[in-house]
Design a protein around this motif. Sequence first.
Motif, PDB file in Angstrom:
ATOM      1  N   ALA A  83      20.924 -66.207  -3.443  1.00  0.00           N
ATOM      2  CA  ALA A  83      21.060 -67.670  -3.260  1.00  0.00           C
ATOM      3  C   ALA A  83      20.546 -68.373  -3.377  1.00  0.00           C
ATOM      4  N   GLY A  84      20.262 -68.884  -4.778  1.00  0.00           N
ATOM      5  CA  GLY A  84      20.228 -69.632  -5.401  1.00  0.00           C
ATOM      6  C   GLY A  84      18.560 -70.243  -5.804  1.00  0.00           C
ATOM      7  N   ILE A  85      18.167 -68.825  -5.607  1.00  0.00           N
ATOM      8  CA  ILE A  85      16.366 -68.658  -5.688  1.00  0.00           C
ATOM      9  C   ILE A  85      16.229 -67.502  -7.168  1.00  0.00           C
ATOM     10  N   GLU A  86      15.194 -68.053  -8.161  1.00  0.00           N
ATOM     11  CA  GLU A  86      14.962 -68.152  -9.234  1.00  0.00           C
ATOM     12  C   GLU A  86      13.646 -66.880  -8.253  1.00  0.00           C
ATOM     13  N   VAL A  87      12.937 -66.280  -8.725  1.00  0.00           N
ATOM     14  CA  VAL A  87      11.504 -66.330  -8.865  1.00  0.00           C
ATOM     15  C   VAL A  87      10.320 -65.845 -10.390  1.00  0.00           C
ATOM     16  N   LEU A  88       9.838 -66.570 -10.377  1.00  0.00           N
ATOM     17  CA  LEU A  88       9.600 -67.123 -11.733  1.00  0.00           C
ATOM     18  C   LEU A  88       8.729 -66.473 -12.254  1.00  0.00           C
ATOM     19  N   GLU A  89       7.978 -65.747 -12.144  1.00  0.00           N
ATOM     20  CA  GLU A  89       7.785 -64.259 -13.045  1.00  0.00           C
ATOM     21  C   GLU A  89       7.718 -63.339 -12.455  1.00  0.00           C
ATOM     22  N   ASP A  90       7.721 -62.411 -13.579  1.00  0.00           N
ATOM     23  CA  ASP A  90       7.863 -60.902 -13.812  1.00  0.00           C
ATOM     24  C   ASP A  90       6.401 -59.936 -13.417  1.00  0.00           C
ATOM     25  N   PRO A  91       6.656 -59.404 -12.144  1.00  0.00           N
ATOM     26  CA  PRO A  91       5.894 -58.982 -11.695  1.00  0.00           C
ATOM     27  C   PRO A  91       4.896 -57.364 -12.215  1.00  0.00           C
ATOM     28  N   GLU A  92       6.002 -57.047 -13.471  1.00  0.00           N
ATOM     29  CA  GLU A  92       5.718 -56.098 -14.057  1.00  0.00           C
ATOM     30  C   GLU A  92       4.798 -56.447 -15.269  1.00  0.00           C
ATOM     31  N   LYS A  93       5.039 -57.694 -15.767  1.00  0.00           N
ATOM     32  CA  LYS A  93       4.047 -58.212 -16.739  1.00  0.00           C
ATOM     33  C   LYS A  93       2.906 -58.459 -16.517  1.00  0.00           C
ATOM     34  N   SER A  94       2.919 -59.970 -14.778  1.00  0.00           N
ATOM     35  CA  SER A  94       2.109 -60.758 -15.059  1.00  0.00           C
ATOM     36  C   SER A  94       1.219 -59.666 -13.582  1.00  0.00           C
ATOM     37  N   ARG A  95       0.085 -60.157 -13.406  1.00  0.00           N
ATOM     38  CA  ARG A  95      -0.767 -59.849 -12.502  1.00  0.00           C
ATOM     39  C   ARG A  95      -1.333 -60.336 -10.556  1.00  0.00           C
ATOM     40  N   LYS A  96      -0.616 -61.549 -11.648  1.00  0.00           N
ATOM     41  CA  LYS A  96      -0.345 -62.428 -10.092  1.00  0.00           C
ATOM     42  C   LYS A  96      -0.041 -61.906  -8.928  1.00  0.00           C
ATOM     43  N   LEU A  97      -0.592 -61.910  -7.374  1.00  0.00           N
ATOM     44  CA  LEU A  97      -0.133 -61.023  -6.757  1.00  0.00           C
ATOM     45  C   LEU A  97       1.151 -62.319  -5.483  1.00  0.00           C
ATOM     46  N   ILE A  98       0.856 -63.645  -6.367  1.00  0.00           N
ATOM     47  CA  ILE A  98       2.003 -64.623  -5.659  1.00  0.00           C
ATOM     48  C   ILE A  98       2.382 -65.427  -6.565  1.00  0.00           C
ATOM     49  N   ILE A  99       3.793 -65.380  -6.396  1.00  0.00           N
ATOM     50  CA  ILE A  99       4.392 -66.138  -7.071  1.00  0.00           C
ATOM     51  C   ILE A  99       4.949 -66.906  -7.046  1.00  0.00           C
ATOM     52  N   GLY A 100       5.375 -67.991  -8.216  1.00  0.00           N
ATOM     53  CA  GLY A 100       6.179 -69.179  -7.186  1.00  0.00           C
ATOM     54  C   GLY A 100       7.657 -68.495  -7.293  1.00  0.00           C
ATOM     55  N   THR A 101       8.470 -69.719  -6.647  1.00  0.00           N
ATOM     56  CA  THR A 101       9.624 -69.494  -6.802  1.00  0.00           C
ATOM     57  C   THR A 101      11.122 -71.092  -7.523  1.00  0.00           C
ATOM     58  N   SER A 102      11.568 -71.075  -8.163  1.00  0.00           N
ATOM     59  CA  SER A 102      12.488 -72.212  -8.158  1.00  0.00           C
ATOM     60  C   SER A 102      12.523 -72.783  -6.617  1.00  0.00           C
ATOM     61  N   ARG A 103      12.154 -72.353  -5.647  1.00  0.00           N
ATOM     62  CA  ARG A 103      12.415 -72.862  -4.568  1.00  0.00           C
ATOM     63  C   ARG A 103      10.740 -73.501  -4.283  1.00  0.00           C
ATOM     64  N   PRO A 104      10.512 -74.766  -4.286  1.00  0.00           N
ATOM     65  CA  PRO A 104       9.058 -75.168  -3.864  1.00  0.00           C
ATOM     66  C   PRO A 104       8.252 -74.871  -3.057  1.00  0.00           C
ATOM     67  N   ASP A 105       8.869 -74.729  -1.728  1.00  0.00           N
ATOM     68  CA  ASP A 105       8.655 -74.746  -0.398  1.00  0.00           C
ATOM     69  C   ASP A 105       8.490 -72.951  -0.099  1.00  0.00           C
ATOM     70  N   LEU A 106       8.897 -72.150  -1.146  1.00  0.00           N
ATOM     71  CA  LEU A 106       9.105 -70.959  -1.130  1.00  0.00           C
ATOM     72  C   LEU A 106       8.668 -69.899  -2.278  1.00  0.00           C
ATOM     73  N   ARG A 107       7.787 -68.958  -1.690  1.00  0.00           N
ATOM     74  CA  ARG A 107       7.407 -68.157  -2.641  1.00  0.00           C
ATOM     75  C   ARG A 107       6.778 -67.143  -2.524  1.00  0.00           C
TER      76      ARG A 107
END
Length: 213
Positions: free
Chosen positions: A22-46
């Motif tokens: 769908a043209g969307i990249e997730v900006l972080e790998d949840p297995e490596k990061s502890r973040k629970l909210i991760i951004g995507t290549s679409r500024p309006d989608l997290r």
Amino acid sequence: MITLALSKGRIFDDSLPLLRAAGIEVLEDPEKSRKLIIGTSRPDLRVVLVRATDVPTYVEHGGADLGVAGLDVLLEHGDGLYRPLDLKIARCRMSVAVRADFDYAAAVRQGSRIRVATKYTHQARQHFASKGVHVDLIKLYGSMELAPLTGLADAIVDLVSTGSTLKANHLVEVEKIMDISSRLVVNPAALKIKRVALRALIDAFEAAVGQGS
Ligand code: ATP
Ligand code: MG
């Protein structure tokens, strides 16, 4: 902003190719990061990362606009969600399994009470009621395979894909209850308020599923 709820592990992993299509990249790998909210290549989608069983709760109460959850989880959760799409990922089946030395067919034929351990008590109750089988349900939250081995239960209702976990624990699958896959679920109020953006996203997912099959 659109918030998509996913769970770590197979649902996240299997959603990535759909997002990518769908043209969307997730900006972080949840297995490596502890973040629970991760951004995507679409500024309006997290993406928010929650437990698989919490996805419907987040979406129903507006903590997320949409999410991906297994049919098993959705059926246990109940109604209140718009379910537009079968994503055909995380496929498996919900089945009844017993110890290899337990004669399930005979127990059913004789009308015995069967002790069934499961995380899926609603689905199990419905299944055995529809067959007219008497069961005592024992609610568990994990490692269902252990229940028949320890004498806690005669049978389990669990998810099966290859069957190797059952086999490793000397259990046999005796009945399939239903096929399971993951579904896209949407908060109905969000769909009204953010209709254009959500509709476009749902359509993109739908196109991505079509390409995969
Ligand atoms: P956890 O394993 O962290 O306790 P969980 O079991 O709820 O949590 P997952 O194992 O990631 O989370 O399962 C998520 C979904 O994937 C399930 O709800 C189900 O729809 C599907 N699933 C579960 N087991 C399998 C399997 N063996 N093969 C394919 N899909 C599966
Ligand atoms: Mg699991």
